[in-house]
Design a protein around this motif. Structure first.
Motif, PDB file in Angstrom:
ATOM      1  N   ARG A   1      46.526 101.101   5.841  1.00 42.43           N
ATOM      2  CA  ARG A   1      45.983 102.305   5.209  1.00 42.43           C
ATOM      3  C   ARG A   1      47.037 102.977   4.328  1.00 42.43           C
ATOM      4  O   ARG A   1      46.754 103.393   3.207  1.00 42.43           O
ATOM      5  N   GLY A   2      48.278 103.053   4.829  1.00 43.93           N
ATOM      6  CA  GLY A   2      49.342 103.657   4.064  1.00 43.93           C
ATOM      7  C   GLY A   2      49.684 102.883   2.813  1.00 43.93           C
ATOM      8  O   GLY A   2      49.965 103.461   1.754  1.00 43.93           O
TER       9      GLY A   2
ATOM     10  N   LEU B   1      50.223 105.512  13.453  1.00 46.73           N
ATOM     11  CA  LEU B   1      50.573 105.012  12.124  1.00 46.73           C
ATOM     12  C   LEU B   1      49.803 103.734  11.803  1.00 46.73           C
ATOM     13  O   LEU B   1      49.715 102.828  12.625  1.00 46.73           O
TER      14      LEU B   1
ATOM     15  N   LYS C   1      53.094 118.644  -0.565  1.00 50.03           N
ATOM     16  CA  LYS C   1      51.664 118.817  -0.830  1.00 50.03           C
ATOM     17  C   LYS C   1      50.929 117.476  -0.830  1.00 50.03           C
ATOM     18  O   LYS C   1      49.733 117.423  -0.543  1.00 50.03           O
TER      19      LYS C   1
ATOM     20  N   LEU D   1      51.571 114.955   1.151  1.00 50.28           N
ATOM     21  CA  LEU D   1      51.595 114.287   2.453  1.00 50.28           C
ATOM     22  C   LEU D   1      50.198 114.050   3.051  1.00 50.28           C
ATOM     23  O   LEU D   1      49.993 113.018   3.702  1.00 50.28           O
ATOM     24  N   PRO D   2      49.223 114.968   2.854  1.00 51.94           N
ATOM     25  CA  PRO D   2      47.889 114.641   3.373  1.00 51.94           C
ATOM     26  C   PRO D   2      47.316 113.353   2.777  1.00 51.94           C
ATOM     27  O   PRO D   2      46.575 112.635   3.441  1.00 51.94           O
ATOM     28  N   ARG D   3      47.660 113.038   1.503  1.00 49.86           N
ATOM     29  CA  ARG D   3      47.206 111.778   0.892  1.00 49.86           C
ATOM     30  C   ARG D   3      48.009 110.587   1.390  1.00 49.86           C
ATOM     31  O   ARG D   3      47.541 109.465   1.342  1.00 49.86           O
ATOM     32  N   TYR D   4      49.236 110.858   1.844  1.00 50.94           N
ATOM     33  CA  TYR D   4      50.110 109.798   2.367  1.00 50.94           C
ATOM     34  C   TYR D   4      50.406 110.091   3.835  1.00 50.94           C
ATOM     35  O   TYR D   4      51.551 110.191   4.255  1.00 50.94           O
ATOM     36  N   ARG D   5      49.339 110.219   4.627  1.00 50.75           N
ATOM     37  CA  ARG D   5      49.508 110.674   6.004  1.00 50.75           C
ATOM     38  C   ARG D   5      50.278 109.673   6.861  1.00 50.75           C
ATOM     39  O   ARG D   5      50.944 110.061   7.820  1.00 50.75           O
ATOM     40  N   ASP D   6      50.218 108.401   6.498  1.00 51.79           N
ATOM     41  CA  ASP D   6      50.970 107.422   7.282  1.00 51.79           C
ATOM     42  C   ASP D   6      52.457 107.500   6.966  1.00 51.79           C
ATOM     43  O   ASP D   6      53.292 107.294   7.845  1.00 51.79           O
TER      44      ASP D   6
ATOM     45  N   ALA E   1      53.804 110.366   6.245  1.00 55.17           N
ATOM     46  CA  ALA E   1      54.143 111.581   6.988  1.00 55.17           C
ATOM     47  C   ALA E   1      54.366 111.270   8.461  1.00 55.17           C
ATOM     48  O   ALA E   1      55.293 111.799   9.095  1.00 55.17           O
ATOM     49  N   THR E   2      53.519 110.398   9.024  1.00 56.35           N
ATOM     50  CA  THR E   2      53.680 109.995  10.422  1.00 56.35           C
ATOM     51  C   THR E   2      55.003 109.273  10.626  1.00 56.35           C
ATOM     52  O   THR E   2      55.719 109.509  11.604  1.00 56.35           O
TER      53      THR E   2
END
Length: 438
Positions: free
Chosen positions: A429-430, A425, A242, A244-249, A251-252
Motif C-alpha cells: 500500500r505504501g 504497516l 501534512k 503523512l495521511p496520504r503516506y500513512r505507511d 508515517a507508521t
C-alpha cells in the motif's frame, strides 16, 4: 557485484565509494560514542560524579537537537540545488576536525569536550542522512536491501579497523611512555584520520544524479538568503507533515523507527558506561568487546540485507526487534562477563540489520522526487529518538542512584513498543502511494 543489482548507468566503483563512506564514519560512532570517549567523559572529564552519566546524555541530546534543527535547512538546499555531495563534503570536514579536537579533552574540560561532541555528532548525523539519500539513486527497489546491507556491513569493517588501531594504542601506549589520557587522545586522532582517508573515494567517484528543482531559485540561488532557505526548509517539513495521511505507511515506519532508535541510541552511547559501571570493564576490555561485536554486526548487516529481499523488509525488521528484546533480557540478568558478552553480540546482530532495514524501507515508501525530504524526515524522527532514549536512561540512573540495570530494563520498553507499532504497516500500500505521487 552484479550489474542487475544496480540502476542503469551506475558503475560498481560508485557503489563501493558510497559504501566506503559508511566505512569511514562508523569509526566515529564506534570509538567516540560507543567504546572510548563516552566512558572517558563520564569517568575522567566529569570525574565520575553522580551526575556524570546524565550530563553525557544531555550533551548527546543537545547534539541531536542541533541536528534536528539543521537538517531541514540543509536538506531543502541540497534537494533544491542538487547539492547533496557538496553538503556531505562540508559535514565530513566538520566531523573530522571536531573529532581531532577531542584529543585536547582531559580532566575538567567539560565545556570543550561537550562542544566538540556537539559539533562532531551534528556533522555525523547530517552527513549520514545525505549519504543515505544517495541509496535510491544507485540501487533499484528489488535490491535496496542488499545494497543497503553492503553499506552497513562495510561500515562495520571500518569500525573494526579504527577500533583495532585504537586497541593497539590503549594496550601498548604505556610501553612507549604515553599516559592514559594521551592514549585516549591518540584514539581520537586515529578516528579522524581513518574518516578522512576512507571518505575520499565518495567525493572522487560518486555522481550526483538528482536535478535542481525548477522553482527553487527564490530561496536558494546566489541572491537568496539563509532566511529564505530556512523558511523553505520548514515549509517542506510542514508539507511532509501534512502529506503523512496520504503516506500513512511511511508515517507508521517513522513511528516505529523513532521507538526502536530510542533503544538503539542508548546502546550506542551508553554501552561502555554500562560495561564499566555494572560489569567492571576497563577501557581495553570495552574496546576488545566492541571490536568483536563489530564483526557480529558486519555479518548481521550483510546477511540480513539478503534476508530482507527474500522474506520482506517488514518481517526482517520484526525479527531484529525480537533480537533486541532478547538482548535487553540477557543484559539485565547478566552477572558474569560471559552473559554480558552474549548480550553484546545479540546487540551486534540486531544493530546493523535494524538500521539497514529502516533505511531500505524508506526507499520503498518515499516518492522518488522527494527522496532527500523524506529521508530528512525519517532521520529527524531518529534524532528525536536519539534525544529521548539516552535522556531517559540518564534520568533513570540519576533518580535511582546510578541503577544501570533498571535503566536498561526501561530501554527494553522502546523495542516492545516498536514491535507493536510495526504491525499495521503495509509495504504494498505504501509503495502504491509513493508511485502515485511520482
Amino acid at each position: 557485484m552484479r550489474a542487475e543489482l544496480l540502476k542503469p548507468g551506475v558503475r560498481p566503483r560508485e557503489v563501493w565509494a558510497w559504501a566506503a563512506f559508511d566505512f569511514a564514519n562508523s569509526g566515529y560512532t564506534t570509538v567516540v560514542l560507543t567504546a572510548v570517549f563516552n566512558a572517558y567523559f563520564v569517568s575522567v572529564v566529569a570525574g565520575d560524579a553522580d551526575w556524570a552519566t546524565f550530563v553525557w546524555t544531555c550533551v548527546i541530546a543537545l547534539s541531536n537537537a542541533a541536528s534536528l534543527l539543521a537538517m531541514p535547512v540543509i536538506g531543502a538546499v541540497a534537494d533544491a540545488r542538487a547539492e547533496k555531495k557538496k553538503w556531505l563534503f562540508a559535514m565530513t570536514v566538520l566531523c573530522i576536525a571536531a573529532t581531532a579536537g577531542l584529543a585536547f579533552a582531559g580532566p575538567g574540560t567539560i565545556v570543550w569536550a561537550s562542544l566538540m561532541i556537539v559539533l562532531s555528532n551534528l556533522a555525523y548525523n547530517v552527513g549520514e542522512t545525505l549519504n543515505s539519500a544517495f541509496l535510491p539513486e544507485i540501487a533499484p527497489e528489488s535490491s535496496l536491501g542488499k545494497v543497503s546491507g553492503w553499506g552497513w556491513a562495510f561500515g562495520y569493517c571500518g569500525g573494526l579497523v579504527t577500533l583495532g588501531a585504537s586497541l593497539l594504542v590503549v594496550t601498548q601506549g604505556e610501553s612507549f611512555g604515553l599516559t592514559f589520557d594521551q592514549c585516549v587522545a591518540g584514539t581520537m586522532l586515529i578516528t579522524a584520520f581513518v574518516f578522512a582517508l576512507a571518505s575520499t573515494p565518495l567525493f572522487l567517484w560518486l555522481k550526483e544524479r538528482s536535478v535542481p528543482r525548477v522553482n527553487a531559485g527564490s530561496s536558494t540561488d546566489s541572491s537568496g538568503t539563509i532566511t529564505g532557505a530556512v523558511a523553505e526548509s520548514f515549509r517542506e517539513v510542514t508539507r511532509t507533515l501534512k502529506a503523512l495521511p496520504r503516506y500513512r505507511d511511511f508515517a507508521t515506519l517513522a513511528l516505529c523507527g523513532f521507538l526502536y532508535q530510542c533503544g538503539v541510541s542508548v546502546v550506542i552511547t551508553l554501552s561502555a558506561v554500562y560495561a564499566s559501571a555494572v560489569m567492571g570493564f576497563e577501557t581495553a576490555d570495552t574496546i576488545f568487546m566492541v571490536f568483536l561485536v563489530n564483526i557480529t554486526a558486519a555479518i548481521g548487516a550483510f546477511l540480513f540485507g539478503y534476508v530482507q529481499d527474500a522474506i520482506g523488509h517488514k518481517r526482517a525488521l520484526a525479527i531484529t526487534l525480537l533480537v533486541w528484546l532478547a538482548m535487553i533480557v540477557v543484559a539485565c540478568l547478566a552477572e558474569t562477563r560471559g552473559m554480558f558478552w552474549a548480550a553484546a553480540n545479540l546487540a551486534g546482530l540486531a544493530m546493523g540489520s535494524s538500521q539497514s532495514a529502516g533505511r531500505a524501507m524508506v526507499g520503498v515508501l518515499a516518492p522518488k522526487a522527494r527522496l532527500a525530504e523524506f529521508y530528512s524526515f525519517w532521520n529527524m524522527a531518529l534524532w528525536v529518538a536519539a534525544i529521548v532514549g539516552p535522556l531517559s536512561y540518564g534520568a533513570v540512573t540519576w533518580m535511582t542512584g546510578n541503577d544501570h540495570r533498571m535503566a536498561i530494563a526501561v530501554t527494553g520498553l522502546f523495542f516492545a513498543a516498536a514491535l507493536l507499532a510495526l504491525m499495521p504497516l503495509n509495504l504494498d500500500r505504501g509503495r502504491r502511494a509513493a508511485e502515485a505521487a511520482d
